[in-house]
Design a protein around this motif. Structure first.
Motif, mmCIF file in Angstrom:
data_model
loop_
_atom_site.group_PDB
_atom_site.id
_atom_site.type_symbol
_atom_site.label_atom_id
_atom_site.label_comp_id
_atom_site.label_asym_id
_atom_site.label_seq_id
_atom_site.Cartn_x
_atom_site.Cartn_y
_atom_site.Cartn_z
ATOM 1 N N THR A 71 0.841 -1.324 -0.050
ATOM 2 C CA THR A 71 -0.115 -0.111 0.167
ATOM 3 C C THR A 71 0.727 1.316 -0.010
ATOM 4 O O THR A 71 0.701 2.076 -0.888
ATOM 5 N N GLN A 72 1.884 1.325 0.685
ATOM 6 C CA GLN A 72 2.829 2.650 1.037
ATOM 7 C C GLN A 72 3.496 2.430 -0.546
ATOM 8 O O GLN A 72 3.752 3.642 -1.194
ATOM 9 N N VAL A 73 3.815 1.484 -1.151
ATOM 10 C CA VAL A 73 4.617 1.579 -2.516
ATOM 11 C C VAL A 73 3.379 2.369 -3.557
ATOM 12 O O VAL A 73 3.763 3.086 -4.059
ATOM 13 N N GLY A 74 2.153 1.904 -3.374
ATOM 14 C CA GLY A 74 1.113 2.532 -4.312
ATOM 15 C C GLY A 74 0.972 3.784 -3.846
ATOM 16 O O GLY A 74 0.927 4.724 -4.746
ATOM 17 N N LEU A 75 0.976 4.486 -2.790
ATOM 18 C CA LEU A 75 0.850 5.655 -2.078
ATOM 19 C C LEU A 75 2.095 6.463 -2.374
ATOM 20 O O LEU A 75 1.765 7.832 -2.853
ATOM 21 N N THR A 76 3.182 5.938 -2.578
ATOM 22 C CA THR A 76 4.374 6.867 -3.127
ATOM 23 C C THR A 76 4.187 7.169 -4.645
ATOM 24 O O THR A 76 4.609 8.508 -5.111
ATOM 25 N N ALA A 77 3.742 6.384 -5.358
ATOM 26 C CA ALA A 77 3.429 6.522 -6.732
ATOM 27 C C ALA A 77 2.266 7.686 -6.800
ATOM 28 O O ALA A 77 2.300 8.230 -7.700
ATOM 29 N N SER A 78 1.217 7.413 -6.153
ATOM 30 C CA SER A 78 0.304 8.375 -6.068
ATOM 31 C C SER A 78 0.965 9.777 -5.701
ATOM 32 O O SER A 78 0.422 10.832 -6.294
ATOM 33 N N ALA A 79 1.847 9.723 -4.604
ATOM 34 C CA ALA A 79 2.555 11.149 -4.227
ATOM 35 C C ALA A 79 3.213 11.985 -5.742
ATOM 36 O O ALA A 79 3.094 12.989 -5.926
ATOM 37 N N TYR A 80 3.746 10.992 -6.566
ATOM 38 C CA TYR A 80 4.530 11.498 -7.712
ATOM 39 C C TYR A 80 3.300 12.153 -8.498
ATOM 40 O O TYR A 80 3.469 13.232 -9.070
ATOM 41 N N LEU A 81 2.198 11.481 -8.638
ATOM 42 C CA LEU A 81 1.026 11.854 -9.564
ATOM 43 C C LEU A 81 0.553 13.233 -9.089
ATOM 44 O O LEU A 81 -0.069 14.095 -9.764
ATOM 45 N N VAL A 82 0.117 13.270 -7.850
ATOM 46 C CA VAL A 82 -0.109 14.695 -7.263
ATOM 47 C C VAL A 82 0.579 15.583 -7.340
ATOM 48 O O VAL A 82 0.161 16.933 -7.773
ATOM 49 N N GLY A 83 1.892 15.413 -7.198
ATOM 50 C CA GLY A 83 3.153 16.353 -7.664
ATOM 51 C C GLY A 83 2.862 16.778 -9.031
ATOM 52 O O GLY A 83 3.002 18.176 -9.708
ATOM 53 N N ALA A 84 2.724 15.833 -10.085
ATOM 54 C CA ALA A 84 2.654 15.858 -11.611
ATOM 55 C C ALA A 84 1.205 16.953 -11.630
ATOM 56 O O ALA A 84 1.319 17.882 -12.562
ATOM 57 N N VAL A 85 0.311 16.894 -10.954
ATOM 58 C CA VAL A 85 -0.934 17.428 -11.053
ATOM 59 C C VAL A 85 -0.633 19.063 -10.792
ATOM 60 O O VAL A 85 -0.911 19.989 -11.555
ATOM 61 N N LEU A 86 -0.026 19.155 -9.685
ATOM 62 C CA LEU A 86 0.063 20.485 -9.100
ATOM 63 C C LEU A 86 1.214 21.223 -9.898
ATOM 64 O O LEU A 86 1.092 22.332 -10.290
ATOM 65 N N GLY A 87 2.159 20.388 -10.419
ATOM 66 C CA GLY A 87 3.422 21.167 -11.133
ATOM 67 C C GLY A 87 2.611 21.327 -12.634
ATOM 68 O O GLY A 87 3.079 22.581 -13.122
ATOM 69 N N ALA A 88 1.807 20.583 -13.100
ATOM 70 C CA ALA A 88 1.125 21.074 -14.561
ATOM 71 C C ALA A 88 0.683 22.355 -14.302
ATOM 72 O O ALA A 88 0.831 23.307 -15.257
ATOM 73 N N LEU A 89 -0.030 22.492 -13.318
ATOM 74 C CA LEU A 89 -1.415 23.485 -13.315
ATOM 75 C C LEU A 89 -0.302 24.868 -13.147
ATOM 76 O O LEU A 89 -0.240 25.876 -13.867
ATOM 77 N N GLY A 90 0.739 24.757 -12.216
ATOM 78 C CA GLY A 90 1.499 26.043 -11.742
ATOM 79 C C GLY A 90 2.546 26.241 -12.886
ATOM 80 O O GLY A 90 2.342 27.407 -13.350
ATOM 81 N N PHE A 91 3.118 25.513 -13.560
ATOM 82 C CA PHE A 91 3.968 25.571 -14.621
ATOM 83 C C PHE A 91 3.290 25.865 -15.929
ATOM 84 O O PHE A 91 3.909 26.824 -16.755
ATOM 85 N N GLY A 92 2.209 25.323 -16.110
ATOM 86 C CA GLY A 92 1.467 25.444 -17.423
ATOM 87 C C GLY A 92 1.066 26.908 -17.409
ATOM 88 O O GLY A 92 1.113 27.520 -18.532
ATOM 89 N N TRP A 93 0.525 27.500 -16.267
ATOM 90 C CA TRP A 93 0.074 28.806 -16.155
ATOM 91 C C TRP A 93 1.191 29.717 -16.520
ATOM 92 O O TRP A 93 0.978 30.615 -17.299
ATOM 93 N N LEU A 94 2.480 29.711 -15.823
ATOM 94 C CA LEU A 94 3.631 30.311 -16.202
ATOM 95 C C LEU A 94 4.050 30.200 -17.669
ATOM 96 O O LEU A 94 4.612 31.129 -17.946
ATOM 97 N N THR A 95 3.755 29.087 -18.178
ATOM 98 C CA THR A 95 4.482 28.757 -19.734
ATOM 99 C C THR A 95 3.558 29.839 -20.404
ATOM 100 O O THR A 95 4.150 30.300 -21.663
ATOM 101 N N ASP A 96 2.320 29.846 -20.404
ATOM 102 C CA ASP A 96 1.481 30.918 -21.161
ATOM 103 C C ASP A 96 1.844 32.158 -20.911
ATOM 104 O O ASP A 96 1.707 33.063 -21.718
ATOM 105 N N ARG A 97 2.273 32.533 -19.879
ATOM 106 C CA ARG A 97 2.382 33.996 -19.345
ATOM 107 C C ARG A 97 4.080 34.235 -19.806
ATOM 108 O O ARG A 97 4.213 35.481 -20.152
ATOM 109 N N LEU A 98 4.932 33.532 -19.446
ATOM 110 C CA LEU A 98 6.329 33.995 -19.518
ATOM 111 C C LEU A 98 6.946 33.534 -20.737
ATOM 112 O O LEU A 98 8.247 33.689 -21.189
ATOM 113 N N GLY A 99 6.513 32.352 -21.322
ATOM 114 C CA GLY A 99 7.140 31.827 -22.685
ATOM 115 C C GLY A 99 7.303 30.488 -22.263
ATOM 116 O O GLY A 99 7.713 30.017 -21.423
ATOM 117 N N ARG A 100 7.502 29.691 -23.567
ATOM 118 C CA ARG A 100 7.833 28.194 -23.664
ATOM 119 C C ARG A 100 9.197 28.021 -23.076
ATOM 120 O O ARG A 100 9.755 27.285 -22.278
#
Length: 486
Positions: A71-100
């Motif tokens: 279960t903890q192995v699965g949860l660490t995988a989920s932690a990776y994906l939670v980071g991907a979600v938040l990173g996509a939103l934050g960096f995606g917003w900056l990409t459209d504002r500041l450039g690729r």
């Protein structure tokens, strides 16, 4: 080409630009190859790192310093994906504002530092935290890199190129499987040292990306839609000079200039309005494609090593032999089918690949529950299934990028990657980790059948809501926001 206009100060000055037409007419050149290598190599390294997590899961779980449950192995995988979600939103917003360009440099830095840090994890919480940061970097990469690639590649090759680049994740996957055979072999290296070294070395290799990306210019399409047509003109002229020196006279333009109005960036309110009013059907399609493939991929891939070791008694040191063909099947799908997304068309191919993956997944899940499969035949089944699913998943990213105007392209990719991964990806690994820990084949079968149903639902949604984008300029597929006066 410029043509300033105004209306008593009430309308932003406008200009004509033929930047899109000039980019789309270019023959394939070493410039495009450099773009694909410098931006797409991240997918190879990501595949290397993620596959190592899957292959090394039993060794990480058995680490004396970590001692993780399934279960903890699965949860660490989920932690990776939670980071991907938040990173996509934050960096995606900056990409459209500041450039690729600025953002695809920053995101790879976050990724490589976090990957190296993973090798120094000392308990389950540090491992989960570093996996979270690694995911944040990768989530940002998906937004910044996919948008840049689509904007620099000629329209006639855009589909195949984007699908193949996303599919090269599995070239890294195959490399990760081979490396795991070495680092998990006690005769070669202590497994406790081996899994840590795999992350540290894999992260360090990412420094090569920073050197390659120095030579990639800012997207001219991003510049022109952010009120900087002069800079866009200079970059395109430089690209044309290099291509013409190598290929001779350039082909004629296939479409005319477009008129855009000067503006800096669009607001969050405008993004929401475009997604859920003007392009509502495309938003439904994007969310469905992303969420369904994310559930199936992350649920099955992140926990497959656990299935092999628990139900088929495969030694942890031999898991790589089974991950390798799985990765090669995933790589072959985009490579062999990618061209058809530009010739046969997006709608037919996306529907077909999702549907075939769903049907075959249901059959495999039932066979697993009935005990018809062994480790070899189970792996063969997944190899065939993900031959189609890999092309389908890559096409999901392509569809999201093509669905929305240039000014919000990165944010669109980020939002639907985040929603899709959050809905389908974060739940999947934790759910399957829990099902595997329970030890009942029938319970796991229901998980596989649920994933199959999601893939079939995505196929049906594509057939109903899919749109033709093959060979068409991005500005024609989705009109830029700056094409309309404010």
């Amino acid at each position: 080409m410029r043509d300033a206009a105004g209306n008593g100060g009430r309308e932003a000055p406008s200009f004509l630009t033929d930047v899109p037409a000039r980019l789309d007419r270019l023959p394939w050149d070493r410039f495009h190859t450099l773009v694909c290598i410098a931006l797409g190599v991240t997918w190879i390294l990501d595949g290397l790192e993620v596959t190592l997590v899957g292959s090394l899961a039993p060794a990480i779980a058995a680490s004396p310093s970590l001692q993780l449950t399934e279960t903890q192995v699965g949860l660490t995988a989920s932690a990776y994906l939670v980071g991907a979600v938040l990173g996509a939103l934050g960096f995606g917003w900056l990409t459209d504002r500041l450039g690729r360009k600025k953002l695809f440099t920053l995101t790879v830095l976050v990724y490589l530092l976090a990957t190296i840090a993973t090798g120094f994890s000392w308990d389950v919480w540090s491992l989960a935290f570093f996996r979270f940061l690694t995911g944040a970097g990768i989530g940002g990469e998906y937004a910044a890199v996919n948008s840049a690639i689509q904007e620099l590649i000629p329209a006639r090759r855009r589909g195949q190129t984007d699908i193949v680049i996303n599919g090269t994740f599995w070239a890294g996957g195959a490399m990760g499987a081979v490396i795991s055979l070495v680092v998990l072999n006690p005769a070669v290296v202590d497994p406790e040292i081996g899994w840590r070294a795999a992350f540290i070395v894999g992260g360090a290799l990412s420094f090569v990306i920073l050197l390659l990306r120095r030579w990639i210019p800012e997207s001219p399409r991003w510049l022109m839609t952010h009120g900087r047509p002069e800079e866009a003109e200079r970059i395109v002229a430089g690209i044309e000079r290099g291509v013409q020196a190598r290929h001779g006279t350039l082909p004629p333009l296939q479409h005319g200039p477009i008129r855009l109005h000067r503006r800096d960036h669009i607001t969050i309110a405008e993004v929401v309005g475009l997604m859920f009013r003007r392009h509502r059907d495309r938003s439904i399609l994007a969310l469905t494609l992303m969420a369904c493939q994310a559930f199936c991929y992350n649920a099955i891939f992140f926990t497959y090593a656990l299935v092999l070791t628990r139900f088929y008694d495969v030694p942890a040191a031999h898991v790589g032999w089974y991950i390798l063909p799985f990765a090669l099947g995933n790589l072959a799908g985009p490579l062999l089918l990618g061209r058809l997304f530009d010739t046969v068309g997006r709608r037919v191919m996306i529907t077909l690949t999702y549907a075939l993956a769903g049907i075959l997944m249901a059959i495999t899940g039932y066979g697993f529950a009935q005990g018809w499969l062994d480790a070899t035949t189970q792996t063969a089944a997944w190899t065939v299934i993900f031959f189609f699913a890999s092309a389908a998943a890559s096409a999901a990213y392509l569809t999201v990028g093509e669905s929305f105007p240039l000014e919000m392209r990165a944010m669109g990719i980020a939002v639907f990657y985040a929603f899709g991964t959050g809905i389908g990806g974060v739940v999947g690994p934790a759910l399957f980790g829990w099902l595997i820990e329970g030890g009942e084949r029938v319970d796991i079968m229901w998980g596989y059948l649920f994933g199959a149903a999601l893939m079939l639902a995505a196929a049906a949604t594509e057939w109903v809501l899919g749109f033709a984008a093959e060979g068409r300029p991005l500005e024609e597929v989705a009109e830029p926001v700056s094409a309309r006066p404010r």
